[in-house]
Design an enzyme around this catalytic site. Structure first.
Site, mmCIF file in Angstrom:
data_model
loop_
_atom_site.group_PDB
_atom_site.id
_atom_site.type_symbol
_atom_site.label_atom_id
_atom_site.label_comp_id
_atom_site.label_asym_id
_atom_site.label_seq_id
_atom_site.Cartn_x
_atom_site.Cartn_y
_atom_site.Cartn_z
ATOM 1 C CE LYS A 182 8.595 1.669 1.087
ATOM 2 N NZ LYS A 182 7.979 1.933 -0.206
ATOM 3 C CB SER A 240 1.741 -3.647 -4.342
ATOM 4 O OG SER A 240 1.790 -2.236 -4.475
ATOM 5 C CG HIS A 278 13.854 1.615 -1.749
ATOM 6 N ND1 HIS A 278 12.974 2.557 -2.231
ATOM 7 C CD2 HIS A 278 13.112 0.549 -1.369
ATOM 8 C CE1 HIS A 278 11.746 2.079 -2.128
ATOM 9 N NE2 HIS A 278 11.796 0.863 -1.612
ATOM 10 C CG ASN A 308 11.579 -0.302 3.178
ATOM 11 O OD1 ASN A 308 11.944 0.443 4.090
ATOM 12 N ND2 ASN A 308 11.649 0.043 1.897
ATOM 13 C CD GLU A 343 9.959 4.665 -1.427
ATOM 14 O OE1 GLU A 343 10.406 4.570 -0.260
ATOM 15 O OE2 GLU A 343 8.931 4.070 -1.806
ATOM 16 C CD GLU A 367 11.557 -2.891 -3.468
ATOM 17 O OE1 GLU A 367 10.783 -3.363 -2.634
ATOM 18 O OE2 GLU A 367 12.048 -1.767 -3.365
HETATM 19 P P1 PGA Z 1 5.353 -1.528 -0.872
HETATM 20 O O1 PGA Z 1 6.890 -1.081 -0.796
HETATM 21 O O2 PGA Z 1 5.276 -2.928 -0.319
HETATM 22 O O3 PGA Z 1 4.622 -0.518 -0.010
HETATM 23 O O4 PGA Z 1 4.949 -1.469 -2.288
HETATM 24 C C1 PGA Z 1 7.919 -1.965 -1.101
HETATM 25 C C2 PGA Z 1 9.242 -1.259 -0.997
HETATM 26 O O5 PGA Z 1 9.338 -0.102 -1.422
HETATM 27 O O6 PGA Z 1 10.229 -1.817 -0.498
#
Ligand code: PGA
Length: 230
Positions: A12, A190, A88, A10, A90, A153
């Protein structure tokens, strides 16, 4: 589940990493593991052109119309995407996407033959007050039954460097599995080269959704190779 692991990048709101299209790029399809890249809309065409299995990070369910700044599921499909992220955290936070809206997105994606990966997960407050399973159960209830990839997540683990422990993740994945038996359940939050083996080897973890570490080509390669070796 006996299926191959699914490793999803991802990116982003970040440009495609330099070298993403190299012949030996870890983002390219592999025979023994599924790799999908969720690129920005700006980079979808470049990914599709070089044969990467590509997804959109979100889209509206309507085919077209007066939705400034958005794209539709059908646009993703016609540009060569095979996958789409829905729900997601976000998007839920910054775009106020509700469970009902996420369900509409997933339905629209399925109707077009796109594979929706629907994200669920609790906040830190919800976990510390012992409500994490109730929260995840409620999020799952509105997800159409035909959705067969879920990403767990935990919000507190995303981008924080503090992943769920393998035991915490396994416990929630087993819970999700009990509610959605025929579903691929991938972990995000993470996930890194350092913890990939411990997380991906859990019996109910069928892959990973990787943000920060997916922008570093060598680290992402290590994660993909770790998954292949399991
Ligand atoms: P991250 O993000 O691996 O930076 O924690 C995961 C995600 O939001 O899909």
């Amino acid at each position: 589940m006996t299926e191959k692991l699914l490793i999803a990048a991802n990116w982003k709101m970040n440009d495609a990493p330099t070298g993403f299209d190299a012949p030996d790029s870890p983002y390219r399809p592999k025979p023994d593991i599924d790799v999908v890249v969720f690129a920005t809309h700006m980079d979808i065409a470049r990914c599709v052109e070089c044969g990467i299995v590509t997804g959109g990070q979100g889209a509206r369910p309507e085919a077209k119309g007066a939705f400034t700044g958005d794209v539709s599921m059908s646009m993703l499909r016609s540009r060569g995407c095979t996958h789409v992220l829905c729900g997601h955290s976000e998007r839920r936070k910054f775009h106020e996407e509700s469970d009902a809206f996420v369900a509409e997105q997933a339905k629209a994606a399925l109707a077009l033959g796109l594979i929706p990966i629907v994200c669920v997960g609790e906040t830190l407050d919800e976990r510390t007050s012992g409500k994490e399973k109730d929260v995840v159960r409620k999020q799952l209830e509105s997800i159409p039954a035909a959705v067969n990839v879920i990403a767990y997540e935990p919000v507190w683990a995303i981008g924080t460097g503090k992943n769920a422990t393998p035991a915490e993740a396994q416990e929630m994945h087993a819970f999700i599995r009990s509610l959605r038996p025929d579903t691929r359940i991938i972990y995000g939050g993470s996930l890194s080269a350092a913890n990939a083996r411990d997380l991906l080897s859990q019996p109910d973890i069928d892959g990973g959704l990787i943000g920060g570490a997916s922008l570093k080509v060598d680290e992402f390669r290590t994660i993909v190779e770790t998954g292949r070796a399991l």
